[in-house]
Write an enzyme that holds these catalytic residues in place. Structure first.
Site, PDB file in Angstrom:
ATOM      1  N   GLU A 114       1.382  -1.125   0.071  1.00 48.32           N
ATOM      2  CA  GLU A 114      -0.183  -0.183  -0.054  1.00 48.32           C
ATOM      3  C   GLU A 114       1.148   1.031   0.167  1.00 48.32           C
ATOM      4  O   GLU A 114       2.015   1.568  -0.116  1.00 48.32           O
ATOM      5  CB  GLU A 114      -0.382   0.419   1.228  1.00 48.32           C
ATOM      6  CG  GLU A 114      -1.910  -0.725   1.639  1.00 48.32           C
ATOM      7  CD  GLU A 114      -2.876  -1.151   3.156  1.00 48.32           C
ATOM      8  OE1 GLU A 114      -2.556  -0.616   3.763  1.00 48.32           O
ATOM      9  OE2 GLU A 114      -2.931  -2.399   2.927  1.00 48.32           O
ATOM     10  N   ASP A 118       1.799  10.467   3.770  1.00 46.56           N
ATOM     11  CA  ASP A 118       2.332  11.529   4.955  1.00 46.56           C
ATOM     12  C   ASP A 118       1.212  11.908   5.373  1.00 46.56           C
ATOM     13  O   ASP A 118       0.856  13.079   5.084  1.00 46.56           O
ATOM     14  CB  ASP A 118       3.376  12.100   3.982  1.00 46.56           C
ATOM     15  CG  ASP A 118       4.644  11.887   4.744  1.00 46.56           C
ATOM     16  OD1 ASP A 118       4.733  11.574   5.780  1.00 46.56           O
ATOM     17  OD2 ASP A 118       5.523  12.866   4.310  1.00 46.56           O
ATOM     18  N   TYR A 223      -7.164   2.581   6.060  1.00 50.74           N
ATOM     19  CA  TYR A 223      -6.509   1.251   5.743  1.00 50.74           C
ATOM     20  C   TYR A 223      -6.111   0.232   6.620  1.00 50.74           C
ATOM     21  O   TYR A 223      -5.978  -1.496   6.428  1.00 50.74           O
ATOM     22  CB  TYR A 223      -4.731   1.278   5.255  1.00 50.74           C
ATOM     23  CG  TYR A 223      -4.035   2.346   6.509  1.00 50.74           C
ATOM     24  CD1 TYR A 223      -4.073   1.719   7.736  1.00 50.74           C
ATOM     25  CD2 TYR A 223      -3.410   3.450   6.401  1.00 50.74           C
ATOM     26  CE1 TYR A 223      -3.608   2.033   8.791  1.00 50.74           C
ATOM     27  CE2 TYR A 223      -2.783   4.184   7.298  1.00 50.74           C
ATOM     28  CZ  TYR A 223      -3.093   3.865   8.178  1.00 50.74           C
ATOM     29  OH  TYR A 223      -1.968   4.205   8.970  1.00 50.74           O
ATOM     30  N   LYS A 287       2.348  -5.711   3.974  1.00 46.85           N
ATOM     31  CA  LYS A 287       1.965  -6.015   5.016  1.00 46.85           C
ATOM     32  C   LYS A 287       1.277  -7.472   4.113  1.00 46.85           C
ATOM     33  O   LYS A 287       1.411  -7.598   3.072  1.00 46.85           O
ATOM     34  CB  LYS A 287       0.598  -5.811   5.088  1.00 46.85           C
ATOM     35  CG  LYS A 287       0.115  -4.211   5.986  1.00 46.85           C
ATOM     36  CD  LYS A 287      -1.027  -2.898   5.744  1.00 46.85           C
ATOM     37  CE  LYS A 287      -0.702  -2.038   5.785  1.00 46.85           C
ATOM     38  NZ  LYS A 287      -2.199  -1.168   6.319  1.00 46.85           N
ATOM     39  N   LYS A 311      10.463   3.064   3.018  1.00 47.27           N
ATOM     40  CA  LYS A 311      11.216   4.428   2.566  1.00 47.27           C
ATOM     41  C   LYS A 311      11.546   5.027   1.708  1.00 47.27           C
ATOM     42  O   LYS A 311      13.012   4.238   1.302  1.00 47.27           O
ATOM     43  CB  LYS A 311      11.338   5.265   4.507  1.00 47.27           C
ATOM     44  CG  LYS A 311      10.995   5.260   5.396  1.00 47.27           C
ATOM     45  CD  LYS A 311       9.557   5.352   5.887  1.00 47.27           C
ATOM     46  CE  LYS A 311       9.281   6.363   5.971  1.00 47.27           C
ATOM     47  NZ  LYS A 311       9.777   7.118   7.514  1.00 47.27           N
ATOM     48  N   CYS A 408      11.171  45.277 -17.549  1.00 49.51           N
ATOM     49  CA  CYS A 408      11.166  46.326 -18.253  1.00 49.51           C
ATOM     50  C   CYS A 408      12.198  47.769 -18.083  1.00 49.51           C
ATOM     51  O   CYS A 408      12.433  48.622 -18.724  1.00 49.51           O
ATOM     52  CB  CYS A 408       9.462  46.823 -18.115  1.00 49.51           C
ATOM     53  SG  CYS A 408       8.788  46.933 -16.896  1.00 49.51           S
ATOM     54  N   CYS A 423       4.603  44.243 -11.020  1.00 47.90           N
ATOM     55  CA  CYS A 423       5.399  45.527 -12.354  1.00 47.90           C
ATOM     56  C   CYS A 423       3.831  46.156 -12.611  1.00 47.90           C
ATOM     57  O   CYS A 423       3.240  45.074 -13.247  1.00 47.90           O
ATOM     58  CB  CYS A 423       5.974  45.196 -13.192  1.00 47.90           C
ATOM     59  SG  CYS A 423       5.984  45.977 -14.608  1.00 47.90           S
ATOM     60  N   CYS A 428       4.749  45.186 -20.174  1.00 52.92           N
ATOM     61  CA  CYS A 428       5.725  44.944 -20.330  1.00 52.92           C
ATOM     62  C   CYS A 428       6.155  43.430 -20.838  1.00 52.92           C
ATOM     63  O   CYS A 428       4.991  42.349 -20.773  1.00 52.92           O
ATOM     64  CB  CYS A 428       6.256  44.739 -18.475  1.00 52.92           C
ATOM     65  SG  CYS A 428       7.366  43.796 -17.873  1.00 52.92           S
TER      66      CYS A 428
END
Ligand code: IVH
Length: 674
Positions: A114, A118, A223, A287, A311, A408, A423, A428
């Site tokens: 799986e 994070d 999960y 798993k 990881k 410019c 700007c 420009c």
């Protein structure tokens, strides 16, 4: 020697406790996950070899986090464990050998692989089909009661069609898109942006004020099915399917792998896909699929032996910041960018990273020649996270913001109450280049052959002086064919693509205009709501504010865009050039519905029908839709998590309809089919 070992054990205890404190209490960390796990593994090993040195409150004997005193505590019926880590194929093979050794008689088994999402783990308890408890992991035994927050996470089902008591676990996370939007706002408001999706999820879930959680738009994947046998489930894969069927969000990437070589392939494939996922993953969880083998394989103090986490190599790297240069966006916004000593991060070489704005640089005390930590997350532009101050030397040069546009040469201005410099020169060249490239891009008008390089070429040659000039490029047919890299065929294809774009759906044009704050999704919402460019151009600010997914800032930007003479001129020219400007929807208004002639307010989230659709339906039967409840309101329709409008309706004794009743009525009236 023994002294040395004891000293190291003490040192590791101290370090890990500090990192735990940072991670769990401050929602930030000064070490990478990899470094943390290495230190934890080292301490576990020393404590196994020298149990006499193990401290009673060692970080190895509880999962890591401790609980915040501000939330109520909840004791987990089944402890919430953590996972051991592996970092390469060799360590995966070793893990597999340990599993084999734990089993007798060559028992057959397979793996489920799986995504390792994070975020932060959550446990949800349902009784009689209702969500009654939600908690964080805490120290693995005692977690924090976050039911109020969980009720404010839309994808968490509040009710399920299942009578038995049920506990499921998973990961609350923030999508990359949500994180980027949130950070943009935070930077604008002079607040520190969240360093990554996990910190943002954690900071948003562990909020005593649950309305903050609601505004942060968290997501979830489940999960783990706790006590699966009670539900006649015997494999992890079936547990995922079972949860999915009950309506829980379950990650789609999970696969059965029969052996380690299938696991390596899965990891490889996911590693390649990683940057295109909508959420951050930091690895793959392996798993054992057969749940009945878990007891035999067993557990260590903090983690099961039947699962482990592979990881990915880190996405953060350090490198030298060689210079700071400035780019000008299509709205004239000036962005400082770090020029970096090239460095490989998660598979790609990074040479540039965004520094957002002047405040971002000054707040982090970033200087030219510093060694900096950079991070690449998903598809987003890499960014400088922080300076490694210990490595600063006397070559470090102070950053100074420029006062003129780098393209410019006109003076630039800092917007009031904002961090950005702009700007203002509408002519420009940088603005022109960016706006034309955006207009022609795939998600906008999708003009194949009009990428950045060609746009620059045509602008330099003077063929294009505004967005509308794209449609006059055919006048330069002859000149274009003779430009380097262009030929008969490519010019013909380009001109055809330009012609074809005239019939694009209106939302592509609305997105292509580059109205500040209006992305692809908002453009769709606007077209759904207004149907024609004329209606959109004439929309009042109040009307824009009424649209559910359009906030105040966005409404303001849209309104002002259409007040600008130059923008109106552009749209008129495009109209004259015969671009699709949408068609008015002929609505048949019925007057004989239950809802006809009623003044109606919608509040809360409707789950079976979108707010815009509901509004349109009700308007089509001549209901008057308003946003605030008053004595004149004839009906309030209440979805999930209604706000103060509900209280007001009760106070004023206004008829209230639940979402179910509303749905039923729509079916009865044959306004929806089912
Ligand atoms: S299983 C006993 N599956 O990773 C098994 N965890 O480093 C417990 N995580 O605490 C967890 N994605 O917060 C599992 N697909 C996944 C996961 C996952 C992310 C997190 C979870 C866990 C941590 C361990």
């Amino acid at each position: 020697m023994a002294d040395e070992i004891y000293k190291r054990v003490l040192e590791l205890n101290q370090l890990l406790k500090r990192y735990n404190y940072e991670y769990y209490q401050l929602n930030e960390s000064s070490v990478s996950d990899q470094e943390y796990n290495r230190l934890m593994d080292e301490l576990i090993e020393l404590e196994t070899l020298y149990p006499q040195y193990k401290l009673p409150d060692s970080p190895t004997s509880h999962v890591g986090g401790s609980y915040s005193s501000e939330f109520n505590k909840i004791r987990h019926n089944v402890p919430m464990l953590s996972l051991s880590n592996v970092y390469d194929e060799n360590e995966i093979e070793q893990f597999n050998h340990r599993v084999e050794d734990a089993l007798v008689h060559n028992q057959k088994y397979e793996y489920v692989c799986e995504c390792k999402i994070d975020g932060l783990s959550i446990s949800l308890v349902y009784k009689n089909g209702r969500l009654v408890q939600a908690s964080t992991r805490g120290d693995g035994t005692i977690g924090e009661d976050i039911l109020a927050n969980a009720l404010n996470i839309d994808p968490i089902p509040k009710t399920i069609d299942y009578d038995k008591d049920l506990e499921v676990r998973g990961e609350v996370y923030m999508s990359i898109e949500t994180l980027n939007k949130l950070n943009e706002i935070r930077v604008k408001n002079h607040e520190a942006p969240f360093a990554n999706c996990r910190n943002a999820a954690s900071g948003s879930l562990r909020q005593l004020d649950a309305s903050i959680t609601r505004d942060r738009h968290l997501d979830v994947f489940l999960y783990t099915l706790v006590e699966p046998k009670k539900h006649q489930i015997h494999t992890q894969y079936d547990a995922l399917m079972f949860m999915k069927k009950l309506g829980f969000p379950v990650n789609e990437e999970a696969r059965i792998c029969k052996n380690t070589s299938e696991i390596f392939k899965f990891i490889d494939r996911l590693g390649q896909k990683r940057d295109s996922l909508a959420y951050d993953i930091d690895g793959v969880v392996l798993k054992i699929n057969e749940l009945d083998l878990y007891e035999t394989i067993g557990y260590t103090a903090k983690a099961p032996k039947w699962a482990t986490a592979y990881k990915f190599p880190p996405k953060e790297m350090t490198t030298r910041l060689l210079d700071i240069i400035f780019t000008v966006g299509r709205t004239g916004r000036i962005t400082p960018n770090a020029v970096l000593e090239p460095v490989k991060v998660a598979g790609s070489t990074i040479r540039r990273a965004t520094l957002h704005n002047e405040d971002f640089i000054l707040e982090r005390d970033i200087k030219i020649n510093d060694i900096v930590v950079i991070r690449k997350a998903g598809d987003v532009i890499p960014e400088v996270v922080k300076v490694v101050k210990e490595r600063r030397d006397n070559t470090a040069k102070d950053f100074k913001m420029i006062d003129r546009c780098p393209i410019c040469g006109e003076p630039i201005y800092r917007e009031e109450d904002k961090s950005d410099y702009i700007c203002l020169n509408i002519d420009c060249p940088a603005r022109l280049l960016e706006s034309i490239t955006h207009f022609a891009s795939r998600k906008a008008m999708d003009i194949d052959g009009l990428g950045e390089a060609n746009v620059k070429l045509f602008v330099d040659q003077g063929f294009i002086k505004s967005v509308a000039d794209i449609y006059n490029l055919k006048n330069y047919d002859y000149e274009m064919k003779h430009l380097p890299g262009m030929g008969e065929k490519s010019v013909a294809n380009l001109l055809q693509a330009i012609e074809n774009s005239k019939t694009n759906p209106l939302e592509k044009l609305v997105f292509g205009l580059g109205i500040p704050e209006v992305g692809e999704k908002t453009a769709k919402i606007l077209v759904n709501e207004f149907h024609t460019m004329d209606n959109l151009m004439n929309a009042s600010i109040e009307r824009l504010n009424e649209i559910y997914s359009i906030g105040e800032v966005m409404a303001d930007e849209i309104y002002h865009y259409f007040q600008d003479k130059k923008n109106l001129e552009l749209i008129n020219t495009l109209k004259e050039l015969n671009l699709n400007m949408g068609t008015e929807q002929v609505k048949e208004i019925t007057n004989d519905s239950f809802f006809s002639n009623k003044t109606i307010v919608l509040t809360g989230t409707l789950s079976f029908i979108g707010r815009i659709e509901a509004t349109e339906l009700l308007e089509s039967v001549n209901a008057k839709m308003t946003t605030s409840v008053s004595k004149k309101t004839s009906l309030v329709i209440v979805g999930d998590n209604p706000g103060s409008k509900y209280d007001k309706a009760v106070e004023l004794n206004i008829p209230i309809m639940t979402e179910e009743e509303f749905h039923q009525k729509l079916v009865e009236e044959q306004l929806v089919l089912f």
